[in-house]
Enzyme design. Structure first.
Site, short mmCIF file in Angstrom:
data_model
loop_
_atom_site.label_atom_id
_atom_site.label_comp_id
_atom_site.label_asym_id
_atom_site.label_seq_id
_atom_site.Cartn_x
_atom_site.Cartn_y
_atom_site.Cartn_z
N HIS A 294 -24.00 -47.13 6.46
CA HIS A 294 -25.26 -46.42 6.20
C HIS A 294 -26.23 -47.28 5.37
O HIS A 294 -27.25 -47.69 5.88
CB HIS A 294 -25.07 -45.05 5.54
CG HIS A 294 -24.09 -44.17 6.27
ND1 HIS A 294 -24.27 -43.82 7.59
CD2 HIS A 294 -22.91 -43.60 5.88
CE1 HIS A 294 -23.26 -43.06 7.97
NE2 HIS A 294 -22.42 -42.92 6.96
N ASP A 345 -19.68 -42.48 13.99
CA ASP A 345 -19.46 -41.73 12.75
C ASP A 345 -18.90 -40.32 12.97
O ASP A 345 -17.72 -40.16 13.26
CB ASP A 345 -20.79 -41.72 11.96
CG ASP A 345 -20.62 -41.23 10.53
OD1 ASP A 345 -19.52 -40.80 10.15
OD2 ASP A 345 -21.60 -41.28 9.75
C1 NGQ Z 1 -17.03 -38.48 5.72
N1 NGQ Z 1 -19.30 -38.66 6.46
O1 NGQ Z 1 -16.21 -39.04 5.01
O2 NGQ Z 1 -16.71 -37.93 6.77
C2 NGQ Z 1 -18.49 -38.54 5.31
C3 NGQ Z 1 -18.82 -37.31 4.53
C4 NGQ Z 1 -18.69 -37.93 2.10
C5 NGQ Z 1 -20.46 -39.31 6.40
N2 NGQ Z 1 -20.74 -39.91 5.29
C6 NGQ Z 1 -18.10 -37.16 3.23
N3 NGQ Z 1 -21.28 -39.37 7.40
O3 NGQ Z 1 -19.44 -38.89 2.29
O4 NGQ Z 1 -18.37 -37.56 0.98
ZN ZN Z 2 -18.53 -41.97 7.83
#
Ligand code: NGQ
Ligand code: ZN
Length: 478
Positions: A294, A345
């Protein structure tokens, strides 16, 4: 021909209780293409010899042999550098806003609720479905940022790497290349805040994580060209001491979620006086092994640090749009030679072309201009595809990308008879795929020399979809 590799695929597949390996008898020895995108550009009459899943020879201006598998337009397969496969099972189920507004953080609560329902079988079934869809879209390798490790109670499974092994089995069962990135997660926020209960299935200490890594390495030995890296989940989830302890544990790639949301930037500033990317560069030896996933909220000095370190930025335009993250300053980054790749993702929609299209379109909307990333007089499609190919290969540790000797035989044929591609050649055809075609433009896919997608359909699509359907029925209505 594919000797040890095939045996490995079959063994790992059977070990988790499936019947036979659907991608085990699809090996091709030689491919001939009327046009192919080689590292130096488009070439005609390209004959490619394959051995042990790799490209052994590339000849241009060559006649096809009678036994060659023939293609019209051949491209190298693209790497998908960031996936949480299990999230494919909740795609489309978080599109209703709450009364007090909806955000990344409320989405995450729903995601954690979904996590609570998953077990090894359902994880594997969802991952197989996601990987079938990736291959059908033209993604030939996946970087699986895998953090769902423990049982529902939060205690480790009897086999601590059980869940990771199911990811390995899903890759084996579909044929996709795997870069496994076991995720280290220990805290809920900066400053070593204790994990919250919803994160109990994710949590390790360093010793337990080191054991997980060695179990993963053993399990991956069954996949001939798998790569093992690791991933501190985010700066929120690790302390500085843990971050320092992780990097030496593997030789492979290191991925981290960073600066995706403004709230993370503010929390990092409050904790350290520095922004996340700024803090990372001041405190970790970030180099070309690293992939910053990101990196949405970065300032000019942070962009400079990323570019000069040679790290790859992992952009996930569909998910970043879905979660309301913001826009990475891609034009400033790209015009100075920054390296990037794309990832699916959250897998809310799996589409390689769409990721690249949205990456370009986000910048066009913001800058109110057209063809904003590629250098002048260069096709946007060609530039996007070639750059993301190189960035993903670096971030996934998969070696030399592209159609050249020594590279993995990860190839796809575009369907030149698709209405959006008709009467086009070369860069115009690539532009038309990325900007003008809906699904169905990827005709065939070969992965490590195995013919895994034929006429747009993965060879195991029915079996995988049937299992996925049964699992989803139970998860959502059982
Ligand atoms: C994840 N997803 O780990 O699935 C993360 C969300 C976080 C994205 N960052 C959880 N798109 O970042 O704490
Ligand atoms: Zn992720």
């Amino acid at each position: 021909m594919h000797g040890a590799g095939l045996c490995g695929l079959i063994c790992i597949y059977n070990r988790v209780g499936n019947q036979g390996c659907p991608v085990a008898d699809q090996t091709v020895q030689a491919l001939w293409a009327a046009r192919a995108l080689l590292p130096d550009g488009w070439a005609s009459d390209v004959r490619i010899n394959l051995a042990y899943g790799r490209i052994a020879a590339v000849q241009t201006g060559a006649a096809p042999a009678t036994t060659d598998t023939r293609a019209e337009v051949l491209l190298p397969g693209l790497g998908n550098l960031h996936s949480h496969a299990f999230q494919r099972g909740m795609a489309g189920l978080t599109e209703v806003g709450g009364r007090s507004g909806d955000s990344f953080w409320s989405w995450r609560e729903l995601m954690y609720r979904f996590v609570d329902r998953l077990d090894p079988d359902s994880l594997q079934a969802i991952a197989e479905q996601a990987y079938v869809e990736m291959l059908e879209a033209g993604f030939t390798r996946v970087g699986e940022f895998h953090y769902l490790h423990h049982s529902v109670s939060g205690a480790p499974y009897a086999q601590p790497a059980e869940m990771a092994e199911r990811i390995v089995a899903a890759a084996a069962g579909t044929g996709i290349g795997l870069t496994l990135l076991p995720v280290f997660y220990a805290h809920s926020d900066f400053g070593g805040a204790p994990p919250n209960p919803a994160q109990r299935r994710l949590i390790h200490d360093i010793d337990g994580f080191a054991r997980l890594l060695s179990d993963c390495a053993r399990s991956l030995a069954a996949l001939p060209d798998a790569v093992l890296g690791l991933a501190p989940h985010s700066l929120r989830a690790v302390t500085p001491a843990q971050l320092a302890a992780l990097a030496p544990l593997v030789d492979g790639p290191i991925h981290i979620h960073i600066a995706e949301q403004q709230r993370e930037v503010e929390a990092c500033l409050a904790w350290s006086g520095q922004r996340p990317v700024q803090w990372l560069y001041a405190n970790a030896p970030v180099d070309a092994r690293w992939c910053l996933v990101h990196a949405t909220h970065v300032e000019a000095g942070e962009l400079d640090a990323i570019i000069s370190s040679g790290a790859v930025v992992g952009l996930c335009p569909i998910t970043e749009a879905n979660l309301g993250d913001g826009l990475f300053p891609m034009q400033a980054f790209a015009s100075r030679g920054g390296r990037f790749g794309v990832g699916s993702d959250s897998n809310v929609l799996i589409d390689a072309a769409e990721e690249l299209r949205l990456l370009e379109y986000g910048q066009r909307l913001q800058l109110r201009a057209r063809n904003v990333l590629a250098p002048a007089d260069t096709s946007s499609g060609r530039w996007l595809y070639s750059s993301a190919l190189a960035g993903a290969a670096q971030a996934l540790g998969s070696g030399q990308p592209g159609i050249c000797v020594g590279a993995s035989a990860d190839l796809l044929e575009l369907d030149h008879t698709h209405p959006a591609l008709l009467a086009r050649t070369d860069d115009a055809l690539l532009d038309s795929w990325l900007f003008a075609a809906r699904a169905g433009a990827v005709r065939h896919v070969w992965r490590a020399g195995q013919w895994v997608v034929r006429d747009g359909r993965h060879v195991a699509r029915e079996r995988v979809a049937a299992r996925f359907a049964a699992v989803m029925q139970t998860l959502l209505h059982g």
